[in-house]
Design a protein around this motif. Structure first.
Motif, PDB file in Angstrom:
ATOM      1  N   ALA A 201       3.978 -10.369   7.640  1.00  0.00           N
ATOM      2  CA  ALA A 201       3.717 -10.211   8.962  1.00  0.00           C
ATOM      3  C   ALA A 201       4.339  -8.772   9.484  1.00  0.00           C
ATOM      4  O   ALA A 201       3.915  -8.542  10.489  1.00  0.00           O
ATOM      5  N   GLY A 202       5.216  -8.288   8.983  1.00  0.00           N
ATOM      6  CA  GLY A 202       5.813  -6.769   9.591  1.00  0.00           C
ATOM      7  C   GLY A 202       4.870  -5.826   9.083  1.00  0.00           C
ATOM      8  O   GLY A 202       5.419  -4.555   9.482  1.00  0.00           O
ATOM      9  N   VAL A 203       3.995  -5.961   8.163  1.00  0.00           N
ATOM     10  CA  VAL A 203       3.142  -4.910   7.873  1.00  0.00           C
ATOM     11  C   VAL A 203       1.893  -4.785   8.789  1.00  0.00           C
ATOM     12  O   VAL A 203       1.009  -5.567   9.137  1.00  0.00           O
ATOM     13  N   PRO A 204       1.725  -3.426   9.512  1.00  0.00           N
ATOM     14  CA  PRO A 204       0.966  -3.252  10.406  1.00  0.00           C
ATOM     15  C   PRO A 204      -0.467  -3.387  10.059  1.00  0.00           C
ATOM     16  O   PRO A 204      -1.316  -4.376  10.639  1.00  0.00           O
ATOM     17  N   PHE A 205      -1.191  -2.962   8.936  1.00  0.00           N
ATOM     18  CA  PHE A 205      -2.410  -3.027   8.394  1.00  0.00           C
ATOM     19  C   PHE A 205      -2.550  -2.494   7.336  1.00  0.00           C
ATOM     20  O   PHE A 205      -2.194  -1.295   7.146  1.00  0.00           O
ATOM     21  N   PRO A 206      -3.157  -3.136   5.984  1.00  0.00           N
ATOM     22  CA  PRO A 206      -3.540  -4.422   6.043  1.00  0.00           C
ATOM     23  C   PRO A 206      -2.210  -5.471   6.327  1.00  0.00           C
ATOM     24  O   PRO A 206      -1.264  -4.896   5.676  1.00  0.00           O
ATOM     25  N   ASN A 207      -2.434  -6.525   6.954  1.00  0.00           N
ATOM     26  CA  ASN A 207      -1.353  -7.350   7.192  1.00  0.00           C
ATOM     27  C   ASN A 207      -1.144  -8.309   5.890  1.00  0.00           C
ATOM     28  O   ASN A 207      -1.175  -9.479   5.983  1.00  0.00           O
ATOM     29  N   ARG A 208      -0.705  -7.655   4.797  1.00  0.00           N
ATOM     30  CA  ARG A 208      -0.235  -8.537   3.489  1.00  0.00           C
ATOM     31  C   ARG A 208       0.562  -7.489   2.821  1.00  0.00           C
ATOM     32  O   ARG A 208       0.600  -6.470   3.258  1.00  0.00           O
ATOM     33  N   PHE A 209       0.947  -8.446   1.554  1.00  0.00           N
ATOM     34  CA  PHE A 209       1.506  -7.328   0.617  1.00  0.00           C
ATOM     35  C   PHE A 209       0.667  -6.335   0.057  1.00  0.00           C
ATOM     36  O   PHE A 209      -0.704  -6.713  -0.062  1.00  0.00           O
ATOM     37  N   GLY A 210       1.070  -5.222  -0.480  1.00  0.00           N
ATOM     38  CA  GLY A 210       0.208  -4.433  -1.430  1.00  0.00           C
ATOM     39  C   GLY A 210       0.297  -4.907  -2.644  1.00  0.00           C
ATOM     40  O   GLY A 210       0.979  -5.940  -3.077  1.00  0.00           O
ATOM     41  N   THR A 211      -0.839  -4.696  -3.522  1.00  0.00           N
ATOM     42  CA  THR A 211      -0.928  -5.260  -4.880  1.00  0.00           C
ATOM     43  C   THR A 211      -0.659  -4.112  -6.008  1.00  0.00           C
ATOM     44  O   THR A 211      -0.591  -2.827  -5.546  1.00  0.00           O
ATOM     45  N   ALA A 212      -0.552  -4.613  -7.277  1.00  0.00           N
ATOM     46  CA  ALA A 212      -0.019  -3.650  -8.298  1.00  0.00           C
ATOM     47  C   ALA A 212      -1.247  -2.690  -8.571  1.00  0.00           C
ATOM     48  O   ALA A 212      -1.112  -1.527  -8.943  1.00  0.00           O
ATOM     49  N   ASP A 213      -2.275  -3.377  -8.430  1.00  0.00           N
ATOM     50  CA  ASP A 213      -3.570  -2.414  -8.705  1.00  0.00           C
ATOM     51  C   ASP A 213      -3.641  -1.354  -7.622  1.00  0.00           C
ATOM     52  O   ASP A 213      -4.257  -0.318  -8.059  1.00  0.00           O
ATOM     53  N   GLU A 214      -3.241  -1.487  -6.500  1.00  0.00           N
ATOM     54  CA  GLU A 214      -3.419  -0.434  -5.544  1.00  0.00           C
ATOM     55  C   GLU A 214      -2.187   0.614  -5.957  1.00  0.00           C
ATOM     56  O   GLU A 214      -2.785   1.892  -5.639  1.00  0.00           O
ATOM     57  N   TYR A 215      -1.209   0.394  -6.436  1.00  0.00           N
ATOM     58  CA  TYR A 215      -0.150   1.266  -6.798  1.00  0.00           C
ATOM     59  C   TYR A 215      -1.076   1.881  -8.072  1.00  0.00           C
ATOM     60  O   TYR A 215      -0.911   3.193  -7.938  1.00  0.00           O
ATOM     61  N   ALA A 216      -1.400   1.038  -9.008  1.00  0.00           N
ATOM     62  CA  ALA A 216      -2.180   1.694 -10.323  1.00  0.00           C
ATOM     63  C   ALA A 216      -3.171   2.908  -9.862  1.00  0.00           C
ATOM     64  O   ALA A 216      -3.389   3.907 -10.472  1.00  0.00           O
ATOM     65  N   ASN A 217      -4.107   2.383  -8.949  1.00  0.00           N
ATOM     66  CA  ASN A 217      -5.159   3.220  -8.280  1.00  0.00           C
ATOM     67  C   ASN A 217      -4.748   4.682  -7.754  1.00  0.00           C
ATOM     68  O   ASN A 217      -5.263   5.730  -7.879  1.00  0.00           O
ATOM     69  N   LEU A 218      -3.521   4.552  -7.224  1.00  0.00           N
ATOM     70  CA  LEU A 218      -2.828   5.849  -6.319  1.00  0.00           C
ATOM     71  C   LEU A 218      -2.523   6.813  -7.580  1.00  0.00           C
ATOM     72  O   LEU A 218      -2.424   7.866  -7.617  1.00  0.00           O
ATOM     73  N   VAL A 219      -1.890   6.041  -8.694  1.00  0.00           N
ATOM     74  CA  VAL A 219      -1.550   6.969  -9.992  1.00  0.00           C
ATOM     75  C   VAL A 219      -2.672   7.668 -10.297  1.00  0.00           C
ATOM     76  O   VAL A 219      -2.461   8.778 -10.451  1.00  0.00           O
ATOM     77  N   LEU A 220      -3.735   7.096 -10.477  1.00  0.00           N
ATOM     78  CA  LEU A 220      -4.919   7.824 -11.187  1.00  0.00           C
ATOM     79  C   LEU A 220      -5.615   8.767 -10.112  1.00  0.00           C
ATOM     80  O   LEU A 220      -5.795   9.899 -10.543  1.00  0.00           O
ATOM     81  N   SER A 221      -5.290   8.402  -8.858  1.00  0.00           N
ATOM     82  CA  SER A 221      -5.704   9.712  -7.812  1.00  0.00           C
ATOM     83  C   SER A 221      -4.745  10.928  -7.827  1.00  0.00           C
ATOM     84  O   SER A 221      -5.333  11.969  -7.845  1.00  0.00           O
ATOM     85  N   ILE A 222      -3.579  10.563  -8.123  1.00  0.00           N
ATOM     86  CA  ILE A 222      -2.502  11.660  -8.485  1.00  0.00           C
ATOM     87  C   ILE A 222      -3.028  12.270  -9.861  1.00  0.00           C
ATOM     88  O   ILE A 222      -2.980  13.610  -9.449  1.00  0.00           O
ATOM     89  N   VAL A 223      -3.252  11.626 -10.794  1.00  0.00           N
ATOM     90  CA  VAL A 223      -3.541  12.382 -11.901  1.00  0.00           C
ATOM     91  C   VAL A 223      -4.927  12.897 -11.727  1.00  0.00           C
ATOM     92  O   VAL A 223      -5.037  14.367 -12.151  1.00  0.00           O
ATOM     93  N   ASP A 224      -5.735  12.705 -11.116  1.00  0.00           N
ATOM     94  CA  ASP A 224      -6.963  13.240 -10.777  1.00  0.00           C
ATOM     95  C   ASP A 224      -7.161  14.441  -9.937  1.00  0.00           C
ATOM     96  O   ASP A 224      -7.758  15.662 -10.038  1.00  0.00           O
TER      97      ASP A 224
END
Length: 244
Positions: A201-224
């Motif tokens: 509830a304390g996360v402004p938006f998206p109002n949920r937990f982050g996912t491990a896949d979202e972390y992994a996708n950011l890693v891919l973006s950094i590599v790219d």
């Protein structure tokens, strides 16, 4: 930077952020060597990130194959909670030191020994040899009650990012850090559903937990993106942690 036909190291690869990252890198054509105290991927190695000899042997294995070592992602870490002054007295110094040793010293240990191996590879057409992605936390900036040790360790990783990138620039090695907010990991599965809802509830938006896949996708973006270097990216849905 191209991932296909290269080797990658992921620490903490047996679960959570590390497991998702290992899977994402594998899907992009990298041969991933998972470092963990528990067996992880097909190329999983039992490694204690705080032990220089253990890491050195594992890095030699990862760098010794036909694929050049290009990517390192440090996800291994621990997060015990204890107040500086609590009901049982002052913060246990050995516990504080253990958190620093695993989270900060362990990341530095892997970064350093892997960078030595990456520096010996042939650079690509742009002079690049590799990228290291470390994992901090929003606790590095807004540590909560009971997070003195954890916040110290993650603040150290955030502070390491720029000088490490500057040190390794001459070798064509980039250094980046991701600072996740509240993520859906096995660690969060140990707390009550009511507590989980309160955190989300304390996360402004998206109002949920982050996912491990979202972390992994950011890693891919950094590599790219070859121009991402020497900075910390928050992955937190605009969350700013309250004191408790």
């Amino acid at each position: 930077m191209e991932l296909a036909g290269t080797a990658a190291i992921v620490t903490g690869a047996a679960s959570g952020l590390g497991a998702a990252t290992a899977a994402a890198l594998t899907a992009r054509g990298a041969r991933v060597y998972g470092f963990d105290l528990q067996p992880s991927t097909a190329d999983g190695l039992i490694v204690d990130v705080t032990d220089p000899s253990s890491v050195a042997a594992a890095v030699t294995r990862a760098a010794g194959g036909p694929e050049p070592l290009r990517t390192v992602v440090n996800c291994a870490g621990i997060a015990p909670s204890e107040r500086i002054l609590g009901r049982k007295g002052p913060h246990d110094l050995a516990r504080y030191a253990k958190v620093i040793q695993v989270n900060l010293v362990g990341s530095f240990n892997v970064l350093t020994l892997a960078a030595e191996a990456i520096a010996q590879t042939t650079a690509d057409d742009h002079g690049q040899r590799g990228v290291v992605v470390n994992t901090a936390s929003v606790a590095a900036f807004e540590g909560q009650v009971g997070q003195a040790a954890y916040a110290s360790s993650k603040g150290g990783i955030a502070g390491l990012t720029l000088p490490a990138a500057r040190d390794l620039a001459q070798y064509g090695i980039r250094v980046m850090t991701i600072a996740p907010g509240i993520m859906e990991t096995p660690m969060m599965e140990t707390v009550s559903e009511e507590y989980r809802k309160g955190l989300a509830a304390g996360v402004p938006f998206p109002n949920r937990f982050g996912t491990a896949d979202e972390y992994a996708n950011l890693v891919l973006s950094i590599v790219d993106n070859d121009y991402l270097n020497g900075t910390v990216i928050r992955l937190d849905g605009a969350l700013r942690m309250a004191p408790r």
